[in-house]
Design an enzyme around this catalytic site. Sequence first.
Site, short mmCIF file in Angstrom:
data_model
loop_
_atom_site.label_atom_id
_atom_site.label_comp_id
_atom_site.label_asym_id
_atom_site.label_seq_id
_atom_site.Cartn_x
_atom_site.Cartn_y
_atom_site.Cartn_z
N TRP A 11 -31.04 -25.54 -23.67
CA TRP A 11 -30.50 -25.48 -22.30
C TRP A 11 -31.35 -24.79 -21.34
O TRP A 11 -32.35 -24.02 -21.56
CB TRP A 11 -29.31 -24.50 -22.72
CG TRP A 11 -29.53 -23.02 -23.20
CD1 TRP A 11 -29.62 -22.73 -24.48
CD2 TRP A 11 -29.72 -21.97 -22.24
NE1 TRP A 11 -29.63 -21.67 -24.52
CE2 TRP A 11 -29.85 -20.98 -23.30
CE3 TRP A 11 -29.89 -21.84 -20.92
CZ2 TRP A 11 -30.18 -19.56 -22.82
CZ3 TRP A 11 -30.06 -20.63 -20.42
CH2 TRP A 11 -30.25 -19.37 -21.58
N GLU A 69 -33.46 -8.17 -20.71
CA GLU A 69 -33.99 -9.17 -20.80
C GLU A 69 -35.16 -9.68 -19.79
O GLU A 69 -36.21 -10.01 -20.13
CB GLU A 69 -32.85 -10.38 -20.63
CG GLU A 69 -31.46 -10.32 -21.42
CD GLU A 69 -32.03 -10.80 -22.82
OE1 GLU A 69 -33.31 -11.28 -22.98
OE2 GLU A 69 -31.46 -10.71 -23.79
N GLU A 82 -36.67 -16.67 -24.48
CA GLU A 82 -36.09 -15.41 -24.09
C GLU A 82 -36.02 -15.29 -22.53
O GLU A 82 -35.26 -14.86 -22.07
CB GLU A 82 -36.70 -14.06 -24.78
CG GLU A 82 -36.43 -14.05 -26.31
CD GLU A 82 -35.15 -13.33 -26.51
OE1 GLU A 82 -34.79 -12.49 -25.57
OE2 GLU A 82 -34.78 -13.48 -27.40
N HIS A 101 -32.92 -16.29 -20.74
CA HIS A 101 -31.83 -15.27 -20.56
C HIS A 101 -31.82 -14.35 -19.35
O HIS A 101 -30.70 -14.38 -18.58
CB HIS A 101 -31.94 -14.54 -21.77
CG HIS A 101 -31.64 -15.20 -23.13
ND1 HIS A 101 -32.04 -14.26 -24.28
CD2 HIS A 101 -31.78 -16.54 -23.37
CE1 HIS A 101 -32.13 -15.45 -25.23
NE2 HIS A 101 -31.92 -16.37 -24.67
N GLU A 120 -32.87 -7.99 -32.44
CA GLU A 120 -32.37 -9.28 -32.12
C GLU A 120 -30.77 -9.34 -32.53
O GLU A 120 -30.17 -9.87 -31.76
CB GLU A 120 -33.18 -10.23 -32.81
CG GLU A 120 -34.44 -10.78 -32.19
CD GLU A 120 -34.56 -11.18 -30.81
OE1 GLU A 120 -34.11 -12.24 -30.71
OE2 GLU A 120 -35.17 -10.67 -29.98
N THR A 143 -28.94 -7.36 -29.67
CA THR A 143 -28.67 -8.05 -28.59
C THR A 143 -27.77 -9.24 -28.80
O THR A 143 -26.86 -9.84 -27.81
CB THR A 143 -30.02 -8.80 -27.89
OG1 THR A 143 -30.65 -9.39 -29.00
CG2 THR A 143 -30.98 -7.69 -27.31
N ASP A 199 -28.71 -18.00 -28.92
CA ASP A 199 -30.21 -17.82 -29.09
C ASP A 199 -30.62 -16.57 -29.88
O ASP A 199 -31.63 -16.54 -30.49
CB ASP A 199 -30.59 -17.78 -27.57
CG ASP A 199 -31.34 -19.04 -27.06
OD1 ASP A 199 -30.94 -20.09 -27.56
OD2 ASP A 199 -31.87 -19.14 -25.89
N GLU A 200 -30.32 -15.28 -29.29
CA GLU A 200 -30.32 -14.32 -29.94
C GLU A 200 -30.16 -14.20 -31.46
O GLU A 200 -30.85 -13.73 -32.51
CB GLU A 200 -29.71 -12.99 -29.45
CG GLU A 200 -29.71 -12.78 -27.79
CD GLU A 200 -31.22 -12.38 -27.58
OE1 GLU A 200 -32.28 -12.18 -28.45
OE2 GLU A 200 -31.27 -12.02 -26.25
N HIS A 207 -32.75 -16.37 -33.27
CA HIS A 207 -34.12 -15.56 -33.04
C HIS A 207 -33.78 -14.27 -34.26
O HIS A 207 -35.26 -14.01 -35.07
CB HIS A 207 -34.50 -14.91 -32.01
CG HIS A 207 -34.68 -15.84 -30.62
ND1 HIS A 207 -34.68 -15.53 -29.61
CD2 HIS A 207 -35.15 -17.21 -30.72
CE1 HIS A 207 -34.91 -16.59 -28.84
NE2 HIS A 207 -35.10 -17.54 -29.63
#
Length: 332
Positions: A31, A74, A112, A115, A165, A168, A197-198, A201
Amino acid sequence: MPPEKKELFKSLEDWAKTNVLVHLKPVEKCWQPQHFLPDPSSDGFLDQVVELRERAMELPDDYFVVLVGDMITEEALPTYQSMLNGYDGIGDETGSSLSPWAVWVRGWSAEENRHGDLLNKYLYLSGRVDMKQIEKTVQYLIGSGMDIQTENNPYLGLIYTSFQERATFISHGNTARLAKHYGDSNLAQICGTIASDEKRHEIAYTKIMENLFQIDPDAAVIAFANMMQKKIAMPAHWMYDGHDEDLFVHFSTVAQRLGVYTATDYANILEFLLDKWNVEKLSTLSSEGRKAQDYVCGLGPKIRRLEERAQLRAKKTPVIPFSWIFNRSVKL
């Protein structure tokens, strides 16, 4: 770090290529911020902005304090990449190394980076925040660097990133929950997408440490205890806006009150990692390793007791202005 430890990470490169790089997504399948924002090339752009601003008007000031703080965290990404590149054994020595460790750090940074871009553009369009003060805070934070005392040691650094991670992931997940509660489904989707996403990760970093706990348990558990003794400081703990010397404390207190990121979450993350890495079941440890094992395994209940006492002592709730929201006052 001793030469043999550097060699250990060198020997894990094929493992990292197979087990870590799979947690990066190809750029064409990722995305991008523009997927969630008004389209500036569209004839309806201004109408879309008006709709975004109308939804943003329903969000309270304290929510924006937390959202801005998360965005600033971020945006300090250059500091985090520099930190990882400095670790012995996994650093990107040339800036374009083909080592799987270096490829991971660059790919992780690239993912990242979206974000902060997404939250920054959303906040700019919302009209609810003072972008100049926010931009100053970002510049101060990147200029300040980080002081998390990982000593260029990847064991310490990977403990830290595993913890952060997950933190977040929790924080963005809770801002998504609150946005939905306040009726802004678009913002809820933004925050929820970042949280996902976090989470991905987090899986990568905890997998690396899980492997280290299996092949080098003594060094891994000693590093875990070392980081927990220092306390895991949030990456933006040096944030400053040119006015408030205790800005991070004030932001964190609002986040605690809203349930976005709390001391209970801190204890939960610790216990999650203890279970994930089977720390309590480690054997064949040195005396120092056993001492570290006892320390981290007994830490969760202590943190919870300290938090309960702090809550009992907290009687007054001050109200202070935040420059990020044009010095409007928010209850801590």
